[in-house]
Scaffold this motif. Structure first.
Motif, PDB file in Angstrom:
ATOM      1  N   ASP A  19      -6.032   4.245   4.594  1.00  0.00           N
ATOM      2  CA  ASP A  19      -5.165   3.265   5.224  1.00  0.00           C
ATOM      3  C   ASP A  19      -4.383   3.889   6.367  1.00  0.00           C
ATOM      4  OD1 ASP A  19      -6.060   1.388   3.477  1.00  0.00           O
ATOM      5  OD2 ASP A  19      -4.372   1.541   2.103  1.00  0.00           O
ATOM      6  N   ALA A  20      -3.902   5.103   6.172  1.00  0.00           N
ATOM      7  CA  ALA A  20      -3.167   5.791   7.230  1.00  0.00           C
ATOM      8  C   ALA A  20      -4.067   6.041   8.432  1.00  0.00           C
ATOM      9  CB  ALA A  20      -2.608   7.111   6.701  1.00  0.00           C
TER      10      ALA A  20
ATOM     11  N   ALA B  61      -6.744   4.299   9.243  1.00  0.00           N
ATOM     12  CA  ALA B  61      -7.022   3.010   9.878  1.00  0.00           C
ATOM     13  C   ALA B  61      -5.846   2.553  10.721  1.00  0.00           C
ATOM     14  CB  ALA B  61      -7.354   1.967   8.805  1.00  0.00           C
ATOM     15  N   ALA B  62      -4.622   2.763  10.193  1.00  0.00           N
ATOM     16  CA  ALA B  62      -3.438   2.376  10.951  1.00  0.00           C
ATOM     17  C   ALA B  62      -3.316   3.183  12.239  1.00  0.00           C
ATOM     18  CB  ALA B  62      -2.190   2.567  10.097  1.00  0.00           C
TER      19      ALA B  62
ATOM     20  N   ALA C 236      -5.839   1.870  14.696  1.00  0.00           N
ATOM     21  CA  ALA C 236      -5.404   0.585  15.248  1.00  0.00           C
ATOM     22  C   ALA C 236      -4.318   0.792  16.303  1.00  0.00           C
ATOM     23  CB  ALA C 236      -4.895  -0.323  14.137  1.00  0.00           C
ATOM     24  N   LYS C 237      -3.410   1.747  16.030  1.00  0.00           N
ATOM     25  CA  LYS C 237      -2.346   2.041  16.988  1.00  0.00           C
ATOM     26  C   LYS C 237      -2.926   2.602  18.282  1.00  0.00           C
ATOM     27  CE  LYS C 237       2.140   4.366  17.259  1.00  0.00           C
ATOM     28  NZ  LYS C 237       3.112   5.232  16.532  1.00  0.00           N
TER      29      LYS C 237
ATOM     30  N   GLN D 205       0.832  -1.190   0.000  1.00  0.00           N
ATOM     31  CA  GLN D 205       0.000   0.000   0.000  1.00  0.00           C
ATOM     32  C   GLN D 205       0.873   1.248   0.000  1.00  0.00           C
ATOM     33  OE1 GLN D 205      -2.217  -0.740   3.544  1.00  0.00           O
ATOM     34  NE2 GLN D 205      -3.801  -1.906   2.490  1.00  0.00           N
TER      35      GLN D 205
END
Length: 482
Positions: A24-25, A27-28, A31-32, A17
Motif C-alpha cells: 500500500d505504501a 502504491a501510494a 500514485a503521488k 490500512q
C-alpha cells in the motif's frame, strides 16, 4: 428509481490500512509520483500555450520551430534539378514528421488551456461571439451581481483551484459512466417512501461549495424565502403565520428534479456570466437521475432523465431560492391581493389569513389555490395535491413542523411558533428518566436528545437552554460501573 437504486447500491465499508503494509505504501508513493508528473506535464503545456500565443498562433509557432531545427523547406520543387529532387523529398518527409509531432504538442497545449468539449448533447464554446451591445449588457448584469471576475473558463478554474483539464473532468456529461462524481443512497420520508440522496464526492463538493459562496449566494432572493438562508429558518418562516385564522399549505411536486440544467444555465446567464462559464457552472451544479447497474462485472451509472439540481449538493437549495425569485414575487402579489401572508421554505408554500379589522368575510381559499396552481404551472412547477392542506384556528396548525396556533388562556411567555407539546413532554420525560437512573423508554442516545433539545432551543431559547444544560450535566456525570 428509488427502489431500483436501493436494490443495486450497497454501502462500501471503510477499510483502515495499517502503515506497515509495504504494498500500500508503494502504491501510494507511485500514485503521488504520477500526480506530480501530470502536474508538471500540465505546467509544460500551459507554458507552451503561452509561447504559441506569443509567436502569433500555431502555424507561426510551428514554422519558427522548424526553422530553428533546420527542417523548414521553402524551396520550389519546379526550380530544382533532377539530382536535387531526391534530397528535397527526404527533407520534406523529415519536415512532415516534425510538423506532425509539433501539431500534437500544440493540440495538447490547447487542451490544457481550453475546455473544448463537455459531453454529448451539451452545447459548448470556449469563445462564443457576442455583439458589443450584448457584451455590454451582460457585463452590466455581472457587475450588478458582483460576478465580473467570472468572465472566462480560466477564471473559473483559477477560482476553483483546479486546472482546465480537471475542470473539464468535473463538469463532463456522460449518459453512461463507469465512475460517478456522486454517492447514491436513500433515506426514509415521513410517508414511509424512500428519497434518493445524490451526494457529491469530495472533489466535486469542494467545487460546489466554492460556487455557492462566489456565485449562487450572490444572486437575488425574494424576502418571502426562508429556507437555507442566513438569519432565516423554520422559526422565522412559521412566525409569519402565527395566530392566523386560516393557513393554507401547498407542496411543490418534484421540486429539485424540475430545476434542470437548462434552467440553471439560464439563471447564470441572466446573472451576467458568459455562455462558456454559465455552461460549466450549471454542469457542476446538476446531475441526471441515474440507475446503478452491474454489466459484465462492471458497475455502470446510467442516466434516466435530464440533468437537474440533485438533492444532496450544497448548491441546490440556494439555486432553487434564486430560481424562485419571480415565483415568489407573483405568489406574494397574489397573496396580498387576496388578503393572505405568504412565505416559502424550499418546496413548502404557506399562506395565512386573519379575520381582523373590516375583513370579516371567509378566506377565499378556493380562489387562492386556483391562482397558486396557475402560477406554479406557468413557472414550470406543479402542485402536489396530496400535500395541500387547509388548517383552521379550531384545529392544530403547524408550519414547517412548528405549532403556530394562538396560545389559549394566559399566553405568558409562550413563543408564537413553538415545538409541539407532546414532543417537549417526551424530551422532558427522557431526560428525567436518565437523571434518576431509569432505563430510557426508547432507543434514543444522549446525542439524539441533545439534537431534540437544540430544536426546542431554536423556537424557545429559555426552555431549550434548560434542557441543554440538563443533558450537559448528564454527559459530564461519571458512567455507572459495569
Amino acid at each position: 428509481m428509488s427502489a431500483n437504486t436501493e436494490r443495486t447500491v450497497t454501502a462500501t465499508p471503510i477499510v483502515v490500512q495499517s502503515a506497515d503494509e509495504p504494498r500500500d505504501a508503494e502504491a501510494a508513493a507511485k500514485a503521488k509520483d504520477a500526480r506530480r508528473a501530470r502536474a508538471a506535464e500540465r505546467e509544460a503545456h500551459v507554458a507552451l500555450s503561452r509561447a504559441i500565443a506569443e509567436a502569433g498562433g500555431e502555424e507561426a509557432w510551428v514554422t519558427a520551430e522548424l526553422r530553428a531545427k533546420g527542417l523548414y523547406v521553402d524551396a520550389d520543387p519546379a526550380t530544382l534539378r533532377e539530382a536535387e529532387k531526391t534530397s528535397f523529398k527526404e527533407k520534406k518527409r523529415a519536415e512532415a514528421v516534425e510538423r506532425k509531432r509539433l501539431g500534437h504538442l500544440a493540440l495538447a497545449a490547447h487542451r490544457a488551456t481550453h475546455v473544448l468539449h463537455v459531453g454529448a448533447g451539451v452545447f459548448y464554446s470556449d469563445d462564443l461571439d457576442e455583439t458589443t451591445s450584448e457584451k455590454d449588457a451582460r457585463s452590466a448584469r455581472a457587475r450588478q451581481n458582483d460576478l465580473s471576475g467570472l468572465d472566462s473558463p480560466a477564471a473559473l478554474a483559477k477560482g476553483l483551484g483546479v486546472s482546465i483539464p480537471e475542470l473539464r473532468w468535473l463538469a463532463f456529461h456522460r449518459d453512461v459512466e463507469s465512475r460517478s462524481h456522486y454517492n447514491f443512497f436513500t433515506i426514509a420520508k415521513r410517508d414511509g417512501s424512500r428519497r434518493t440522496i445524490t451526494a457529491p464526492k469530495p472533489e466535486l463538493k469542494a467545487a460546489q461549495r466554492w460556487l455557492l459562496r462566489n456565485l449562487v449566494d450572490k444572486l437575488p432572493v425574494h424576502g418571502a424565502a426562508h429556507g437555507f438562508l442566513a438569519g432565516r429558518s423554520i422559526v422565522t418562516n412559521a412566525r409569519v403565520h402565527a395566530g392566523a385564522d386560516v393557513i393554507v399549505k401547498v407542496d411543490v411536486k418534484d421540486f429539485f428534479p424540475t430545476v434542470t440544467f437548462r434552467r440553471v444555465k439560464g439563471l447564470f446567464r441572466k446573472a451576467g456570466l458568459p455562455e462558456s462559464v454559465a455552461t460549466l457552472a450549471a454542469l457542476l451544479s446538476t446531475e441526471p437521475p441515474r440507475q446503478v447497474v452491474e454489466f459484465r462485472g462492471k458497475t455502470l451509472y446510467v442516466a434516466e432523465g435530464p440533468r437537474a439540481c440533485p438533492q444532496g449538493a450544497p448548491t441546490s437549495p440556494a439555486i432553487l431560492n434564486a430560481m424562485c425569485l419571480r415565483l415568489d414575487l407573483r405568489m406574494s402579489g397574489l397573496a396580498r391581493v387576496m388578503g393572505f401572508a405568504y412565505t416559502r421554505y424550499a418546496d413548502d408554500l404557506a399562506f395565512s389569513f386573519r379575520l381582523s379589522g373590516q375583513r370579516r368575510s371567509a378566506a377565499p381559499v378556493g380562489a387562492l389555490l386556483r391562482g397558486v396552481s396557475s402560477i406554479l404551472k406557468s413557472e414550470g412547477f406543479r402542485v402536489n395535491p396530496k400535500k395541500t392542506t387547509v388548517l383552521r384556528a379550531g384545529n392544530a396548525q403547524r408550519v414547517t413542523g412548528l405549532v403556530v396556533n394562538a396560545p389559549g388562556g394566559s399566553a405568558g411567555d409562550v413563543p408564537p411558533a413553538r415545538v409541539a407539546r407532546d414532543v417537549v413532554r417526551r424530551l422532558k420525560a427522557a431526560i428525567w428518566n436518565r437523571e434518576h437512573g431509569r432505563p430510557p423508554k426508547g432507543e434514543e442516545s444522549l446525542a439524539e436528545l441533545k439534537g431534540l433539545a437544540a430544536f426546542v432551543h431554536m423556537a424557545d431559547a429559555k426552555r431549550g437552554r434548560a434542557f441543554l444544560d440538563r443533558i450537559a450535566a448528564l454527559e459530564a456525570a461519571p458512567s455507572p460501573p459495569a
